[in-house]
Design a protein around this motif. Structure first.
Motif, PDB file in Angstrom:
ATOM      1  N   ALA A 198       7.548   4.342   0.477  1.00  0.00           N
ATOM      2  CA  ALA A 198       6.629   5.476   0.396  1.00  0.00           C
ATOM      3  C   ALA A 198       5.359   5.060  -0.336  1.00  0.00           C
ATOM      4  O   ALA A 198       4.243   5.395   0.078  1.00  0.00           O
ATOM      5  CB  ALA A 198       7.295   6.639  -0.327  1.00  0.00           C
ATOM      6  N   GLY A 199       5.545   4.281  -1.419  1.00  0.00           N
ATOM      7  CA  GLY A 199       4.383   3.811  -2.170  1.00  0.00           C
ATOM      8  C   GLY A 199       3.466   2.981  -1.287  1.00  0.00           C
ATOM      9  O   GLY A 199       2.241   3.116  -1.352  1.00  0.00           O
ATOM     10  N   MET A 200       4.085   2.148  -0.442  1.00  0.00           N
ATOM     11  CA  MET A 200       3.274   1.290   0.411  1.00  0.00           C
ATOM     12  C   MET A 200       2.490   2.125   1.433  1.00  0.00           C
ATOM     13  O   MET A 200       1.323   1.846   1.706  1.00  0.00           O
ATOM     14  CB  MET A 200       4.168   0.292   1.143  1.00  0.00           C
ATOM     15  CG  MET A 200       3.483  -1.013   1.411  1.00  0.00           C
ATOM     16  SD  MET A 200       4.691  -2.291   1.689  1.00  0.00           S
ATOM     17  CE  MET A 200       5.276  -1.894   3.310  1.00  0.00           C
ATOM     18  N   CYS A 201       3.167   3.152   1.976  1.00  0.00           N
ATOM     19  CA  CYS A 201       2.468   4.032   2.913  1.00  0.00           C
ATOM     20  C   CYS A 201       1.238   4.634   2.241  1.00  0.00           C
ATOM     21  O   CYS A 201       0.167   4.742   2.840  1.00  0.00           O
ATOM     22  CB  CYS A 201       3.380   5.158   3.380  1.00  0.00           C
ATOM     23  SG  CYS A 201       4.643   4.603   4.501  1.00  0.00           S
ATOM     24  N   MET A 202       1.427   5.041   0.978  1.00  0.00           N
ATOM     25  CA  MET A 202       0.305   5.668   0.271  1.00  0.00           C
ATOM     26  C   MET A 202      -0.817   4.670   0.068  1.00  0.00           C
ATOM     27  O   MET A 202      -2.002   4.995   0.227  1.00  0.00           O
ATOM     28  CB  MET A 202       0.785   6.219  -1.065  1.00  0.00           C
ATOM     29  CG  MET A 202       1.686   7.429  -0.902  1.00  0.00           C
ATOM     30  SD  MET A 202       2.588   7.788  -2.413  1.00  0.00           S
ATOM     31  CE  MET A 202       3.933   8.750  -1.776  1.00  0.00           C
ATOM     32  N   LEU A 203      -0.451   3.425  -0.253  1.00  0.00           N
ATOM     33  CA  LEU A 203      -1.449   2.382  -0.443  1.00  0.00           C
ATOM     34  C   LEU A 203      -2.217   2.151   0.861  1.00  0.00           C
ATOM     35  O   LEU A 203      -3.453   2.085   0.871  1.00  0.00           O
ATOM     36  CB  LEU A 203      -0.767   1.096  -0.890  1.00  0.00           C
ATOM     37  CG  LEU A 203      -1.706  -0.016  -1.354  1.00  0.00           C
ATOM     38  CD1 LEU A 203      -2.360   0.382  -2.671  1.00  0.00           C
ATOM     39  CD2 LEU A 203      -0.960  -1.328  -1.511  1.00  0.00           C
ATOM     40  N   LEU A 204      -1.459   2.066   1.966  1.00  0.00           N
ATOM     41  CA  LEU A 204      -2.098   1.880   3.268  1.00  0.00           C
ATOM     42  C   LEU A 204      -3.064   3.019   3.562  1.00  0.00           C
ATOM     43  O   LEU A 204      -4.142   2.816   4.110  1.00  0.00           O
ATOM     44  CB  LEU A 204      -1.034   1.800   4.374  1.00  0.00           C
ATOM     45  CG  LEU A 204      -0.277   0.484   4.484  1.00  0.00           C
ATOM     46  CD1 LEU A 204       0.803   0.580   5.544  1.00  0.00           C
ATOM     47  CD2 LEU A 204      -1.249  -0.642   4.831  1.00  0.00           C
TER      48      LEU A 204
END
Lengths: 348, 284
Positions: free
Chosen positions: B148-154
């Motif tokens: 989820a964190g990575m999605c937010m970063l993207l």
């Protein structure tokens, strides 16, 4: 107070509609043929929904405040008296009064807090209230949970509604027809009240809020108080419908399915289909959707489908989307516009 | 309860990070178009069920199934905008809300015809668990948080460095101004629906191995995500993430007392917070 203001319509125009409706309902059992008790059932249910939609139209169509949670108040109107009877052994009349007053108090508490919200926030808050109450009655032990409450007493109107038939002026009227008349008498009363309200100065203030809340406020209208009043009034109408559902229509057997999430949507749909800005549209919306529900169920059972609810939701959803896209003011005004357009084109 | 505190908190953060993604997906659409999409939960369901169906029934490899599921959600989101919302241009917010409710009902019943009414699950990506206090949390669940964190970063990178992302932000800032600069507001709105639906679809794919998914689970998912977005404050992405996490954690702690009343009590808290801080908990 009210006499100081000019009425925008003469009195006879206000009351001709409810009178025609009363006559139509009175004639309905004489015209209706075929599966008689089934049609009476349908007629009673239509009346119950029309009462709720009438109140919801005042709130959404005239005051411009969305409520996605009126099935909750409909449930309160049915369940508070039912619980008062089953758990606390109140007599029926006291329980019914207690239920309507209780719903009024609860809706006053809820309304006076959540009506400070606007637009999207109000939509979420009312939806949440609707789900909380609907889920609550299907889970709590005191409301019988998912099994519901059974064997509740029925409204008898001093024994009138319990007789198999009554003779008036030599005409036999059966029990089912009397129940239908009783429900629609309440419907007519509610509509007379609503029409009266809309044509009064208070009704004009409501429309002012819909038009521009700040402008209405600057004209000296206490918009918040008025919004709460309309909210409570619409909830009381929903509660009355709930009482009629539990103690007349459902014959004292109360199940939580009636008050599920879909009912919230269905009520809004009835308001929208009829046209958000007219009481008569709400009558049409309530009747159209209830009849359509039965027609789909009939066709479905004729085609051998066990569960028609999913196809019904599909049809309702498509209908709702189409109406909102093509004619946001509702089905009836949309058809009116379409017919005048056709007439114009013909005369050219 | 003490020894389970850590466990509840961990589970809450796991579910909450999925709610945070859904809240963000609401926010993406809302800031660009001004529409609150009540059908957002159905995109969660469609992403999840497409993936589950492709993987479980069609035996497609997991990564491909996930890609296909998220892509399907994006396409459905785009179609909803083009068919349902663009033709109603200029309608009042209430009308938009009711149109999205209609779309939600339509998608839900269509899904029940395509995938049936039985719940679907997906296998967990990683097996085993991690001890936290007196309980154990799946490794898969813990994997959800970094994903989820990575999605937010993207998402941040998308909005900062791509043309489409910048266009969408311009529309969020000022539609007239964006139009004057030659940005197509229509295209940006369409893109926001596709992106929002894809995000919701990712949330659905991640939650399916934990909670399972069926055709009518979308509405509740949507309401939770919406609550997160409203708690955090619409238009504020960081707020949406915090709001989503809060809804998840609150819900898990309520589960300790009574799992049957989980949804009801979570909604009660949402309504109360909404009344106390209508602009979101981060507002001043």
């Amino acid at each position: 107070m009210m006499a100081k203001y000019p009425r925008s319509k003469p009195l006879w125009k206000l009351y001709i509609g409810p009178m025609i409706m009363a006559l139509a309902v009175a004639a309905f059992p004489m015209i209706a043929r075929g599966d008689y008790s089934y049609l009476l059932d349908l007629g009673r249910l239509c009346g119950i929904y029309v009462i709720i939609v009438c109140g919801l139209t005042l709130l959404m169509g005239y005051t411009g405040q969305i409520s996605l949670g009126h099935a909750g108040f409909y449930a309160l109107g049915a369940y508070i008296p039912a619980v008062l009877i089953s758990a606390f052994h109140w007599p029926l009349w006291a329980a019914v009064i207690g239920g309507i007053l209780g719903t009024a108090v609860i809706s006053l508490l809820i309304g006076s807090s959540i009506l400070r919200l606007q637009g999207n926030h109000l939509a979420l808050a009312t939806l949440a209230v609707g789900i909380i109450i609907g889920e609550g009655v299907s889970k709590l032990a005191i409301t019988g949970g998912a099994d519901g409450l059974f064997g509740l007493p029925q409204i008898t109107l001093f024994g009138l509604l319990t007789r198999p038939e009554v003779r008036v002026l030599g005409i036999k009227i059966s029990q089912g027809v009397l129940q239908l008349y009783f429900i629609w008498a309440v419907v007519v009363a509610c509509i007379v009240w609503a029409v009266q309200l809309i044509e009064s100065p208070g009704g004009r203030s409501l429309r002012a809020i819909h038009g521009d809340e700040q402008a209405a406020e600057s004209l000296g209208i206490n918009t918040f108080a008025l919004k709460v009043k309309v909210f409570v009034a619409s909830c009381v109408l929903a509660a009355i419908a709930g009482v009629l559902f539990a103690f007349v229509h459902a014959e004292g057997n109360l199940l939580p399915e009636e008050f599920g999430l879909m009912m919230n949507v269905q009520l809004v749909m009835m308001v929208v289909i009829g046209g958000m800005g007219s009481i008569w549209g709400s009558v049409a919306g309530g009747v159209i959707l209830t009849v359509l529900h039965e027609v789909i169920a009939l066709i479905g059972s004729a085609a051998g489908a066990a569960d028609t609810s999913r196809i019904e939701h599909l049809i309702f959803g498509v209908m709702l989307a189409l109406i909102l896209i093509l004619s946001p003011s509702g089905l009836i005004p949309g058809l009116k516009r379409a017919t005048t357009r056709i007439i114009e084109l013909r005369s050219k | 309860m003490g020894q389970y505190l850590g466990l509840f908190f961990a589970n809450g953060v796991v579910i909450g990070s999925i709610y945070a993604l859904i809240a963000l997906s609401f926010n993406v659409i809302y800031s660009t178009t001004g529409i609150i999409n009540f059908a957002q939960g159905e995109f969660v369901m469609i992403g999840a069920l497409t993936t589950a169906w492709l993987h479980v029934a069609m035996h497609l490899a997991m990564p491909l199934a996930i890609l296909a599921g998220v892509f399907t959600a994006a396409v459905v989101g785009l179609a909803c905008y083009l068919v349902g919302l663009r033709p109603a241009k200029g309608a009042s917010p209430v009308t938009y809300i009711i149109i999205t409710i209609a779309i939600s009902i339509i998608l839900k019943s269509l899904a029940s015809f395509v995938w049936g009414t039985d719940p679907y699950t997906l296998p967990k990506l990683v097996q085993g668990g991690v001890r936290i206090g007196a309980g154990e949390v799946d490794k898969h669940s813990l994997l959800v948080i970094p994903v989820a964190g990575m999605c937010m970063l993207l998402l941040v990178l998308f909005f900062r460095y791509t043309r489409v992302g910048l266009n969408m932000r311009a529309c969020a800032e000022n539609k007239e101004g964006a139009r004057l600069c030659g940005i197509s507001v229509n295209n940006a709105s369409a893109a926001s629906f596709a992106l929002g639906a894809a995000l919701a679809g990712v949330g659905g794919v991640m939650i399916t191995p934990i909670l399972s998914m069926q055709f009518d689970a979308g509405m509740m998912m949507g309401i939770k995500g919406f609550s997160g977005a409203i708690l955090g404050g619409f238009g504020n992405p960081i707020g949406c993430v915090i709001g989503g996490l809060m809804v998840g954690v609150i819900e898990q702690f309520i589960c300790y007392f009574s799992s049957g009343y989980k949804d009801i009590l979570a909604l009660v808290i949402v309504v109360v917070l909404l009344l106390l801080r209508p602009r979101g908990i981060l507002s001043r």
